[in-house]
Write a protein that holds these residues in place. Structure first.
Motif, short mmCIF file in Angstrom:
data_model
loop_
_atom_site.label_atom_id
_atom_site.label_comp_id
_atom_site.label_asym_id
_atom_site.label_seq_id
_atom_site.Cartn_x
_atom_site.Cartn_y
_atom_site.Cartn_z
N ILE A 226 1.45 -9.54 -10.39
CA ILE A 226 1.23 -8.31 -9.64
C ILE A 226 -0.06 -7.67 -10.14
O ILE A 226 -0.24 -7.45 -11.33
N ILE A 227 -0.96 -7.40 -9.20
CA ILE A 227 -2.25 -6.81 -9.51
C ILE A 227 -2.28 -5.38 -9.00
O ILE A 227 -1.90 -5.12 -7.85
N ALA A 228 -2.73 -4.46 -9.84
CA ALA A 228 -2.95 -3.08 -9.41
C ALA A 228 -4.41 -2.97 -8.99
O ALA A 228 -5.30 -3.21 -9.80
N ALA A 229 -4.67 -2.65 -7.73
CA ALA A 229 -6.02 -2.41 -7.23
C ALA A 229 -6.21 -0.89 -7.25
O ALA A 229 -5.82 -0.19 -6.33
N VAL A 230 -6.75 -0.39 -8.36
CA VAL A 230 -6.83 1.05 -8.59
C VAL A 230 -8.05 1.62 -7.89
O VAL A 230 -9.18 1.32 -8.25
N ASN A 231 -7.78 2.41 -6.88
CA ASN A 231 -8.81 3.07 -6.09
C ASN A 231 -8.61 4.58 -6.23
O ASN A 231 -7.58 5.09 -5.84
N GLY A 232 -9.53 5.28 -6.84
CA GLY A 232 -9.37 6.71 -7.00
C GLY A 232 -8.50 7.05 -8.21
O GLY A 232 -8.47 6.32 -9.20
N PHE A 233 -7.78 8.16 -8.11
CA PHE A 233 -6.98 8.65 -9.23
C PHE A 233 -5.74 7.80 -9.50
O PHE A 233 -5.05 7.40 -8.57
N ALA A 234 -5.50 7.53 -10.77
CA ALA A 234 -4.24 6.94 -11.25
C ALA A 234 -3.79 7.88 -12.36
O ALA A 234 -4.18 7.74 -13.51
N THR B 243 0.85 -1.19 0.00
CA THR B 243 0.00 0.00 0.00
C THR B 243 0.88 1.23 0.00
O THR B 243 1.72 1.40 0.89
N ILE B 244 0.70 2.08 -1.01
CA ILE B 244 1.42 3.35 -1.06
C ILE B 244 0.83 4.22 0.04
O ILE B 244 -0.36 4.50 0.04
N ASN B 245 1.66 4.63 0.98
CA ASN B 245 1.19 5.28 2.20
C ASN B 245 1.55 6.77 2.22
O ASN B 245 2.26 7.24 3.09
N ARG B 246 1.05 7.49 1.22
CA ARG B 246 1.25 8.95 1.17
C ARG B 246 -0.09 9.62 0.88
O ARG B 246 -0.22 10.43 -0.02
N SER C 275 7.15 -18.11 0.17
CA SER C 275 5.87 -18.00 0.88
C SER C 275 4.93 -16.99 0.22
O SER C 275 3.76 -16.91 0.58
N ILE C 276 5.44 -16.22 -0.74
CA ILE C 276 4.64 -15.21 -1.43
C ILE C 276 4.42 -15.66 -2.87
O ILE C 276 5.38 -15.92 -3.61
N PHE C 277 3.14 -15.74 -3.27
CA PHE C 277 2.79 -16.21 -4.61
C PHE C 277 2.35 -15.10 -5.55
O PHE C 277 2.31 -15.29 -6.76
N GLY C 278 1.97 -13.95 -5.00
CA GLY C 278 1.51 -12.83 -5.81
C GLY C 278 1.50 -11.55 -4.99
O GLY C 278 1.58 -11.60 -3.76
N LEU C 279 1.40 -10.43 -5.68
CA LEU C 279 1.42 -9.13 -5.02
C LEU C 279 0.23 -8.30 -5.48
O LEU C 279 -0.21 -8.43 -6.63
N ILE C 280 -0.24 -7.43 -4.60
CA ILE C 280 -1.28 -6.46 -4.92
C ILE C 280 -0.73 -5.10 -4.55
O ILE C 280 -0.23 -4.91 -3.43
N ILE C 281 -0.81 -4.16 -5.48
CA ILE C 281 -0.39 -2.78 -5.21
C ILE C 281 -1.64 -1.92 -5.17
O ILE C 281 -2.48 -1.98 -6.07
N THR C 282 -1.76 -1.10 -4.13
CA THR C 282 -2.88 -0.18 -4.01
C THR C 282 -2.41 1.09 -3.31
O THR C 282 -1.26 1.18 -2.88
N GLY C 283 -3.30 2.06 -3.23
CA GLY C 283 -2.98 3.31 -2.56
C GLY C 283 -3.78 3.44 -1.28
O GLY C 283 -4.88 2.92 -1.18
N SER C 284 -3.24 4.15 -0.30
CA SER C 284 -3.98 4.36 0.94
C SER C 284 -5.08 5.40 0.72
O SER C 284 -4.94 6.30 -0.10
#
Length: 181
Positions: A98-106, A16-19, A46-55
């Motif tokens: 890697i999945i982008a969970a786009v919430n709000g502005f990109a 989670t981008i925390n800014r 132990s990690i099979f995939g990643l999700i990137i999102t914004g706070s």
């Protein structure tokens, strides 16, 4: 790692981008942190995939932190933009999905971050905009050719040149119609 929050659960690492106060804008410190995290988990079995999102709900990532490069001339701006290239390339070529969970502005670099991911999932409040057409060519980190070849071919080209912000429902409609025609 103060600009990224990491949570591993059931084999998935959520980054989670925390800014939130800066609409999760990308700066050089955050880019360096991303590269470090990607390297750290690359061979973690132990990690099979990643999700990137914004706070927060306002932004996935609002592009480059304008305050960081506002005083730069075009050469300095190009050098700063070039710092993001290895991170985007690392995401594109990452051996785990890697999945982008786009919430709000990109926006701008945030749009490019989402396009670097293997899969994008957009919330109904998502807004996507490639800002380079208004800010100038040095803001382009390098996404358009790859993104155009992979997904949203006409939509990504249009977004690069028409200065419009696209809502998630419109992007989905355009993408689906291209797949079905």
């Amino acid at each position: 790692m103060s600009q990224l929050l990491l949570q591993a659960q059931n084999g998935i690492l959520q980054i989670t981008i925390n800014r939130e106060s800066k609409l999760n804008a990308l700066n050089t410190a955050l880019i360096a942190e991303f590269e470090e995290v990607l390297q750290q988990y690359r061979d973690d079995s132990s990690i099979f995939g990643l999700i990137i999102t914004g706070s927060g709900s306002k932004a996935f990532a609002a592009g480059a932190d304008i305050a960081e490069f506002a005083q730069y001339n075009s050469d300095e701006g190009r050098q700063m933009a070039a710092k993001g290239m290895p991170m985007f390339r690392a995401i594109e070529t990452y051996p785990k999905p890697i999945i982008a969970a786009v919430n709000g502005f990109a926006l701008g670099g945030g749009c490019e971050l989402a396009m670097a991911c293997h899969l994008r999932v957009a919330a109904t409040n998502a807004r996507v905009w490639a800002a380079r057409s208004k800010l100038g060519p040095y803001t382009r980190i390098r996404r358009n050719t790859t993104a155009t070849a992979i997904n949203w071919p006409r939509q990504s080209l249009r977004a690069n040149y028409d200065c419009r912000t696209y809502k998630s429902r419109r992007s989905l409609t355009v993408r689906t119609s291209k797949l079905c025609s």
